[in-house]
Design an enzyme around this catalytic site. Structure first.
Site, mmCIF file in Angstrom:
data_model
loop_
_atom_site.group_PDB
_atom_site.id
_atom_site.type_symbol
_atom_site.label_atom_id
_atom_site.label_comp_id
_atom_site.label_asym_id
_atom_site.label_seq_id
_atom_site.Cartn_x
_atom_site.Cartn_y
_atom_site.Cartn_z
ATOM 1 N N GLY A 514 2.500 -0.802 -12.202
ATOM 2 C CA GLY A 514 1.592 -1.887 -11.863
ATOM 3 C C GLY A 514 0.681 -1.469 -10.744
ATOM 4 N N ASP A 632 3.355 -13.532 3.323
ATOM 5 C CA ASP A 632 2.728 -13.302 2.020
ATOM 6 C C ASP A 632 3.729 -13.543 0.893
ATOM 7 O OD1 ASP A 632 0.569 -12.778 0.405
ATOM 8 O OD2 ASP A 632 0.897 -10.618 0.367
#
Length: 824
Positions: A514, A632
């Site tokens: 990814g 995050d």
């Protein structure tokens, strides 16, 4: 004559009214009741400083009536003691009277019967009995005339606890009078009758506190008192609110805590659900806040691993046998059933060859079959254990100072757990064959032969060592020059670039897992067939060197089953790479946001993931050595292992908080829009509540299978939070559930998860719960507070933003937004 008769009647009525009003007013003003005085419905006794109040009440939705004590200064009626908890009055026709013998009696005037009395009061006549409600919440009966009588009353409510332990109450036993003080849960919020759970002190062996179900089944135990804290609660530390003591002597054994700051209200309560909770009154919020719960995870369940085994919540599986022991039933252990525990691999000789293996950071075993002496030394303790064939372990009974006393165990060692730090030391008896010293002695003959060659070997070794040091010095100097000194403070293994090139087949496109704004993630295989994930930062990466170093330093200090494990790093030339454990199921976003893959996660799996993320976040906020704010947290930063266990990843933007630090301000707002709390996004102020907001968004996305930022409803752009809020207020929350979940849905869990998610995304940080409260709310069945309007944004979004900064899913777009703002 008639006028005189009327006048006499009026005077008599006035006297009776005056007498009655005087009786009640005296009760209220002085906080006392005298012999033959009566307290009726709607009359109360108030403590001198108006801290507590005694009178009649009806709990919750109940129509029954009880006599109890509650906080007077608190807006929410909080009952801390109930007299007739198991014998309710069916109507308001009751009266409470103090007799001449100093006995408090509650009488049902309708039936003419006594429903409750202070039966342990003295039955001998006293001169002037007085009943008084103190500002501690204790109601005492004593003989008037001597202040000493108040310190040693005829009867006191503190000897007969209900579901609450107040400051100054004793949880334990009076060995002289035989009184046992323990507290028992209510049956429900509407019924104060004795429930299923009680907290008692077990004095069989070395004393410890037990949470019992039905008075017999152990649900949780505190571990023995080690002089500083209970062995099973390493986070029990001095604080500015209250101090605690544990007393063991010939007269009594008890646990007690007392207020340091008397302006604070705190209480320990055993809930009808079986949880022991410490609650603190928050005056500005006008509510009780959850402060702590000694039973916090799976390893706190009693004897979950059986005898001679230890439970470690950071391992998988959590149970493991002690050294020198093996599973009694290996087949059951293979299916994660460890309750039968372990047995010795070799029998004890009960001779001089037996020895002890030292374990640290433990919750000490159950002490029912133990013996203790407060004056012995540890050397004497070991000697006594070794000379008794039945003794299986020993340790200090008091670890304060340099340590003192002796605690011995006989028979099985049950309910041990391993902590990351602040645990106790235990010396476990094993046979000679299990001792390292014995193993070393077997090779002593070979060692003597080797020593003959020592003079020659030393010369060769010195030459080789000099060459190695010279080579290492040059390599280290070269590496420091290449990295410009940027790899200081990084305490993980350093991987060479050549090793990673070989592991990833030269970063082959076939190995790509990814990508995100940071660069690419590749799968690799090391020499030992260990699978790894290599996060390779691109030169244009939004995660710079500062974030890279931050991630390495932080994760190297964190160990939790729900946090991704960092194996090492690489800094070589312009290359910066992080090496993680490989997660075969990639990122959570690659499953729940994909129409085909989302069917792989039914509701039990999603609920398991929600709980795992909550535990990992609680560890970051509270239980780790460092208090970490992730900043995050999002679906794409949740990775899934082989068993679909969630792992929080990407700590490049995380921040460390000091022990007492509540929030911080930053000029650089970083994170991902859609998950960022309003106060952080708008002014740069962040705290643990910023992570709680992100967790709430994440929960709602997992339930709905939709992205918050890209959610569309009826041709109008809106975010998911707004839609959830509307449906919740309309009582239609089940419309949110992803269709792919089908019949696997547990309606109660789904509705509770949505409700908790909305509590987490409330606009103001002070309204959001802590992660401790979140886990408690998710795992219980009680009522939840009503959420306020969420902090959501309304408006169109521009692009599909799929991939995150740490997921290695299938997307390719950059989801990470880093914006420069001036914090106010």
């Amino acid at each position: 004559m008639e006028d005189r008769s009327v006048t006499k009647t009026k005077m008599l009525l006035a006297f009776l009214v005056l007498y009655a009003s005087t009786t009640c007013s005296q009760c209220d003003a002085a906080g006392t009741i005298s012999a033959s005085q009566t307290v009726r419905y709607n009359e109360t006794i108030v403590s001198p400083q108006e801290t507590f109040e005694l009178g009649f009440f009806s709990p919750g939705n109940s129509t029954n009536h009880y006599v109890g004590i509650w906080y007077k200064k608190i807006s929410i009626k909080t009952v801390v003691w109930v007299a007739n908890r198991n014998a309710p009055l069916r109507d308001a026709n009751g009266k409470l009277t103090l007799t001449l013998q100093g006995v408090l009696i509650l009488r049902d005037t309708t039936m003419g019967t006594i429903v409750w009395s202070s039966e342990n009061s003295s039955t001998t006549s006293v001169m002037n009995p007085i009943g008084q409600l103190l500002d501690t919440g204790n109601f005492i009966i004593y003989e008037e005339g001597d202040d000493h009588n108040q310190e040693d009353p005829i009867w006191q409510s503190f000897d007969f606890l209900t579901d609450t332990l107040l400051p100054g109450m004793k949880n334990g036993k009076n060995l002289v009078t035989g009184i046992e003080r323990y507290y028992t849960s209510w049956k429900s919020e509407d019924d104060p009758a004795a429930g299923d759970f009680s907290v008692r002190l077990d004095s069989r062996g070395y004393p410890e506190l037990l949470l019992l179900r039905d008075g017999q089944e152990i649900k949780f135990r505190s571990g023995p008192w080690n002089g500083l804290r209970f062995s099973g609660n390493p986070n029990m530390k001095p604080n500015p609110i209250y101090k605690y003591t544990f007393v063991v002597n010939q007269r009594e054994i008890y646990y007690q805590y007392n207020l340091v700051n008397t302006s604070v209200y705190t209480r320990l309560v055993v809930q009808p659900t079986g949880h022991i909770e410490r609650l603190l009154w928050h005056d500005s919020k006008q509510k009780w806040d959850f402060h702590s719960d000694p039973e916090s995870d799976h390893c706190d369940q009693y004897a979950v691993c059986g005898p001679f085994a230890s439970c470690n919540i950071y391992n998988s599986p959590v149970c493991s046998c002690l050294k020198g022991f093996e599973p009694i039933s290996p087949d059951e252990w293979r299916v994660a059933d460890s309750t039968h525990g372990c047995r010795r691999t070799a029998r004890l000789d009960c001779g001089p060859g037996d020895g002890f293996i030292r374990y640290t950071n433990l919750k000490l075993p159950e002490t029912q079959r133990s013996w203790y002496n407060q004056t012995m030394t540890l050397v004497e303790c070991e000697k006594m254990c070794k000379t008794n064939c039945s003794c299986t372990a020993y340790t200090y009974s008091n670890i304060s100072g340099t340590g003192s006393g002796c605690l011995l165990w006989f028979g099985n060692l049950t309910d041990i757990r391993t902590f990351a730090e602040n645990g106790d030391t235990l010396y476990v008896r094993v046979s000679a064959s299990e001792l390292d010293s014995i193993k070393n002695s077997k090779s002593s003959g070979a060692g003597r032969r080797v020593r003959v060659l020592v003079p020659m070997a030393l010369v060769v070794l010195a030459m080789l060592l000099s060459m190695c040091l010279f080579y290492r010095y040059n390599m280290k100097k070269k590496q420091q020059q290449e990295t410009s000194g940027n790899n200081e403070d990084l305490e993980l293994p350093l991987f060479g670039l050549s090793t990673l090139l070989k592991a990833t087949n030269n970063f082959s496109i076939n190995n790509k897992l990814g990508e995100g704004g940071f660069g690419l993630v590749y799968k690799g295989v090391l020499k030992g067939e260990q699978e790894i994930a290599v996060k390779r930062l691109a030169k244009t990466s939004t995660q710079g060197l500062h974030e890279f170093k931050n991630e390495v330093i932080l994760i190297s200090k964190l160990q939790h089953r729900n946090l991704v494990k960092l194996l090492g790093y690489c800094i070589e030339g312009a290359e910066k790479m992080l090496i993680y454990e490989y997660m075969p199921n990639k990122g959570l976003d690659s499953i729940i946001f994909d129409k085909t893959q989302s069917e792989l996660l039914d509701w039990p799996a999603r609920y398991h993931i929600i709980l795992g993320i909550a535990r990992g976040l609680l560890y970051l906020h509270q239980d780790s050595r460092l208090r970490i704010i992730h900043r995050d947290l999002k679906v794409s930063n949740i990775l899934l292992d082989t068993d679909m266990n969630p792992k929080i990843s990407d700590f490049g933007l995380a921040r460390i908080f000091g022990g007492n630090q509540l929030e911080a301000n930053t000029n650089r707002v970083v994170g991902t829009y859609g998950y960022m709390a309003p106060k952080y996004a708008g002014s740069g102020i962040f705290s643990i509540k910023s992570d709680v907001y992100s967790f709430g968004v994440l929960v709602l996305e997992i339930v709905c299978g939709e992205k918050n930022k890209e959610f569309v409803y009826k041709d109008n752009w809106n975010n998911l939070l707004g839609y959830v809020w509307v449906l919740h207020n309309e009582g239609e929350s089940l419309q949110l559930v992803a269709k792919c979940l089908g019949e696997s849905v547990n309606v109660s869990q789904v509705l509770r998860s949505i409700h908790v998610g909305l509590l987490c995304v409330q606009r103001h940080p002070e309204d959001r719960p802590t992660m401790t409260s979140v886990i408690m709310m998710l795992g219980s069945e009680g009522p939840l507070p009503s959420p306020k309007e969420p902090g959501f944004y309304v408006g169109k979004t521009k692009q599909d933003t799929n991939q995150s900064s740490c997921s290695y899913g299938t997307g390719s777009n950059n989801e990470l937004s880093i914006t420069m703002l001036n914090g106010r």
